[in-house]
Design an enzyme around this catalytic site. Structure first.
Site, PDB file in Angstrom:
ATOM      1  N   ALA A  73      28.857   7.295  21.151  1.00  0.00           N
ATOM      2  CA  ALA A  73      29.386   6.985  22.481  1.00  0.00           C
ATOM      3  C   ALA A  73      29.112   8.112  23.474  1.00  0.00           C
ATOM      4  O   ALA A  73      28.960   7.854  24.668  1.00  0.00           O
ATOM      5  CB  ALA A  73      30.882   6.691  22.413  1.00  0.00           C
TER       6      ALA A  73
ATOM      7  N   ASN B  64      41.628   7.372  24.181  1.00  0.00           N
ATOM      8  CA  ASN B  64      41.582   7.972  22.851  1.00  0.00           C
ATOM      9  C   ASN B  64      42.807   8.826  22.538  1.00  0.00           C
ATOM     10  O   ASN B  64      43.015   9.214  21.398  1.00  0.00           O
ATOM     11  CB  ASN B  64      40.311   8.803  22.705  1.00  0.00           C
ATOM     12  CG  ASN B  64      40.127   9.787  23.833  1.00  0.00           C
ATOM     13  OD1 ASN B  64      40.066   9.393  24.999  1.00  0.00           O
ATOM     14  ND2 ASN B  64      40.069  11.054  23.524  1.00  0.00           N
TER      15      ASN B  64
ATOM     16  N   GLN C   7      36.995   3.402  21.615  1.00  0.00           N
ATOM     17  CA  GLN C   7      38.238   3.174  20.876  1.00  0.00           C
ATOM     18  C   GLN C   7      38.611   1.695  20.808  1.00  0.00           C
ATOM     19  O   GLN C   7      39.529   1.330  20.070  1.00  0.00           O
ATOM     20  CB  GLN C   7      39.405   3.929  21.542  1.00  0.00           C
ATOM     21  CG  GLN C   7      39.282   5.429  21.511  1.00  0.00           C
ATOM     22  CD  GLN C   7      39.572   6.040  20.139  1.00  0.00           C
ATOM     23  OE1 GLN C   7      40.135   5.403  19.259  1.00  0.00           O
ATOM     24  NE2 GLN C   7      39.179   7.293  19.969  1.00  0.00           N
TER      25      GLN C   7
ATOM     26  N   CYS D  46      39.209  18.348  19.527  1.00  0.00           N
ATOM     27  CA  CYS D  46      38.714  19.204  20.591  1.00  0.00           C
ATOM     28  C   CYS D  46      37.996  20.394  19.999  1.00  0.00           C
ATOM     29  O   CYS D  46      38.437  20.954  18.994  1.00  0.00           O
ATOM     30  CB  CYS D  46      39.899  19.670  21.432  1.00  0.00           C
ATOM     31  SG  CYS D  46      39.388  20.502  22.907  1.00  0.00           S
TER      32      CYS D  46
END
Ligand SMILES: *Cc1c(COP(=O)(O)O)cnc(C)c1O
Length: 395
Positions: free
Chosen positions: A74, A154, A182, A329
């Site tokens: 994505a 998300n 998602q 992250c």
């Protein structure tokens, strides 16, 4: 791994379903041909497998197979959509509209385009995480070329009103892109009914392999032009050069089929357990839901916990439950979620938040265990930090 914590991080990634893996395996070894080898049986076999997956993915979103371009995921699909539209339509205008709560794979390409002179409007969201359609209507200008608004968030799982956004964009002659990483296989998606022009997809959030995704690009009513961002062998109609990754593509197709078959029962199962999780934490007090209570993914629960230090909470939970406070992250130390801050949480509140993502492998026993761990950990931390726990719950 000796001890495996309960996996409640299905928004970050999911395991490959064994059925999906089984369909992929022959394409690593016997059926290894290059789908672009048009002159012999090895190529034809691989090409047939790729085209089957393309049909499967297209059907899941009501799109013709030729409108599906395979990408590495994505992130690449979002980059191709945003930069590809910007380059193809910059003579018409240089204004793009997106939302503050988007994934970094939308926000960062937009920031890059801003550095080249494009103008970006970042819509704010309501307290429940939904965009305001009137704000969107007011933001569209004569030089607006693209609106990019994600299907499902998300972090907070909030599902945006795609059909209403698509209708508005088409009334105003603006291209509508949605990041549905998602959403695929979790909620119904229909590019015709929702008037979507471009849609980013990925397999690894849907029990498929990592490293494969797709961009849907509308071919008619209206035809959308796109400037390719990878140049080379001219695969995918010249839109995305590079040898097609047959095993991953086959796995993507199989994952989509499974996801669509199970969509409704799975959503019902996960929503019931998600609601039980939330209800069982309520007696602790000072637990606030982030995002809309109903317009959200079935497997998503995102909560802010009063009276605890976020990093300490995550650290204490980590041996028992695999989860996160925001998106997966790569920054160290992790920054408090920009999504939660867009909902009005301050940085400390955002850090003291948990994203619980239930998925296909989640069991009822795991939910009960997770509830016990959460209750125990939150209670213990609050007792050791009495000044903080005296704070009044917000709102
Ligand atoms: C995971 C995710 C992405 C990135 O997808 P990759 O396939 O990992 O590149 C982009 N957008 C959203 C909303 C996501 O959840």
């Amino acid at each position: 791994m000796a001890h495996r914590p309960i996996y409640l991080d299905h928004h970050a990634t999911t395991p490959v379903d064994p059925q999906v893996l089984a369909t992929m395996l022959p394409y690593f070894t016997e059926a290894f041909g290059n789908p672009a080898s048009g002159g012999h049986a090895y190529g034809w076999e691989a090409e047939a497998a790729v085209e089957k997956a393309r049909r499967q993915i297209g059907e899941a979103i009501n799109a013709p197979p030729e409108s599906i371009i395979f990408t590495s995921g994505a992130t690449e699909a979002n980059n191709l959509a945003i930069k590809g539209i910007a380059e193809a339509y910059m003579e018409k205008g240089r204004h793009i509209i997106t939302v503050q709560t988007e994934h970094r794979a939308i926000l960062d390409p937009c920031a890059y385009l801003a550095s080249l002179g494009f103008r970006i409007t970042y819509l704010s969201v309501q307290e429940d995480g939904l965009i305001n359609l009137e704000d969107l209507a007011a933001a569209i200008r004569p030089d607006t070329i693209l609106v990019s608004i994600m299907a499902a968030n998300n972090e907070i799982g909030v599902v945006q009103p795609l059909a209403a956004i698509g209708k508005l964009c088409h009334q105003r002659g603006v291209i509508f892109h949605t990041d549905a990483a998602q959403a695929l296989g979790k909620i119904p998606l229909d590019v015709e009914a929702m008037q979507i022009d471009l849609m980013s997809l990925t397999a690894h959030k849907l029990y498929g392999p990592k490293g494969i995704g797709a961009l849907y690009v509308r071919k008619r009513n209206p035809r959308v032009n796109l400037a390719p961002q990878l140049h080379g062998g001219g695969q995918e109609g010249g839109m995305r050069s590079g040898t097609l990754y047959t095993p991953q593509i086959v796995g993507f197709g199989a994952a989509v089929i499974l996801g669509m078959e199970r969509l409704t029962p799975e959503a019902q199962r996960l929503a019931a357990w998600r609601d039980r999780l939330y209800a069982q934490l309520q007696p602790l007090g000072g637990i606030t839901l982030n995002g809309h209570p109903h317009h959200r993914l079935a497997g998503n629960l995102n909560i802010t916990i009063e009276g605890v230090d976020g990093p300490t909470l995550l650290n204490e939970l980590q041996p028992h439950i695999a989860l996160s406070s925001g998106s997966a992250c790569s920054s160290h130390p992790p920054r408090p979620s920009h999504v939660l801050q867009a909902l009005g949480r301050n940085p400390a509140e955002a850090a003291a938040s948990l994203r619980l993502g239930l998925g296909r492998g989640t069991t009822e026993a795991e939910i009960e265990e997770a509830i016990a761990h959460l209750r125990h950990t939150i209670t213990t931390l609050r007792q050791s930090n009495p000044s903080k726990s005296e704070q009044k719950p917000k709102g």
